[in-house]
Design an enzyme around this catalytic site. Sequence first.
Site, mmCIF file in Angstrom:
data_model
loop_
_atom_site.group_PDB
_atom_site.id
_atom_site.type_symbol
_atom_site.label_atom_id
_atom_site.label_comp_id
_atom_site.label_asym_id
_atom_site.label_seq_id
_atom_site.Cartn_x
_atom_site.Cartn_y
_atom_site.Cartn_z
ATOM 1 N N SER A 185 0.806 -1.205 0.000
ATOM 2 C CA SER A 185 0.000 0.000 0.000
ATOM 3 C C SER A 185 0.848 1.268 0.000
ATOM 4 O O SER A 185 1.458 1.602 -1.009
ATOM 5 C CB SER A 185 -0.936 -0.049 1.212
ATOM 6 N N ASP A 202 9.621 5.227 -10.646
ATOM 7 C CA ASP A 202 9.193 5.807 -11.917
ATOM 8 C C ASP A 202 9.983 7.063 -12.262
ATOM 9 O O ASP A 202 10.277 7.319 -13.432
ATOM 10 C CB ASP A 202 7.701 6.141 -11.868
ATOM 11 N N LYS A 234 -1.088 -4.251 -2.965
ATOM 12 C CA LYS A 234 -2.349 -3.636 -2.537
ATOM 13 C C LYS A 234 -2.446 -2.256 -3.169
ATOM 14 O O LYS A 234 -1.824 -1.306 -2.706
ATOM 15 C CB LYS A 234 -2.450 -3.529 -1.026
#
Length: 458
Positions: A301, A312, A326
């Site tokens: 999460s 990224d 999650k």
Amino acid sequence: MMRRASILLAGAAMGALATVAVTQPRAILGMPANAAASDTYRHINLFGDIFERVRTDYVEKPDDAKLIESAINGMLTGLDPHSSFMDARNFRDMQVQTRGEFGGLGIEVTQEDGLIKVVSPIDDTPASKAGILANDIITHIDNEPIQGLTLQQAVEKMRGPVGSKITIRVTRSGAAPRDIDITRDRIVIRAVRHSVMGDDIGYVRVTQFNEQTTDNLRKAIEDIKAKVPADKLRGYVIDLRNNPGGLLDQSVSVSDAFLERGEIVSTRGRNAEETQRWNARAGDLTGGKPVIVLINGGSASASEIVAGALQDHKRATVLGTRSFGKGSVQTIIPLGNQGALRLTTARYYTPSGRSIQARGIDPDIVLEQPVPEAMRARLQENRGEAGLRGHLRNNTEANEERSASSVYVPQDQKEDVQIGRALELLRGTATDPAFPPSQRAAAAPAPATPAAPASPTR
């Protein structure tokens, strides 16, 4: 709704029966709207009929409130593994967890063979000052035996108002049991631990994302920078292994601490107008020093938001094994003094548009942690989000679902191969094509539906 309620990413309403109002019902399976509404009310009437029959005919007189609570829980757990109802007590416990502070003793405990065992006392707390030690066994609280209590029940007994007194009886290997009188005090959960490894690398362990996490992180980095001159500091290891997540705004601000610009995460609900984006603001706390993020199958999460954002943007190299997967957001909706509703309201996406729901984050450098032979039988396979019954499906084109990875982390850092590799990379004694990441290859945010203004919790 999402702006007025707390938003959770972690890893989980009592009272009168709720009235269900259906407005602008949508067609179902081609039926006209009024037929859909009629069908809905027919099922509500069915529930009422069954409820009355249970109340009048069940072999023992049932508790009406418990019947309704069970019905509510059945409705919510049928949606996905993370939507649930919290009664008033569970809601208070959740608030304590997210605040990161409470009145108590200051010990981390676990349950072993039915006994409450001290994992470690927290520094400068009533427990540590009273002489509580790791591996102490707590047998009595205020002269009452706690054998048979759950871990949560024992913890509730040890918490209490600041300034109140408690007596606990402990047994210790090689010593007779003894009673220890302790006065409860304000305890702040340490969401972040840090140290300097060797004399040239900052190590920061983030254990959860509560209201204290970002402030703790800032203090940790400031302390490391104060201890190690800038020309000698080679970089940072950010350890997110076995971090189950927590508050969305904290995962955003922790990511922001390492980024100068760009999107951090977006959340997308059922409707396009519910889309929200969070962007970084200028100011990298580390001054651009190299960063390696550690993850494993227990990183879930909020941890995955941080790892995904830094990955990224090519701000950090992610090392370890695939994370939990999650990728959904839970909104906490208070229900007065009845408790609260935890409802899955959106999926979140990394800056490049990846949904990690039931997929997880794949490390740039995959490195398995060897599990001792004696522990292999005790460690259950971690199937991650994809292994949870009723989980949300990944709704992107690359929707292949994958299980998570091992959650084992050795207690002795000398045996920790993942930390060891991170240190080697930062010191230049080992190399890998993924470290350092190429800034030129940083992923641009993928096109998405129009964004709503950022949440005020940011």
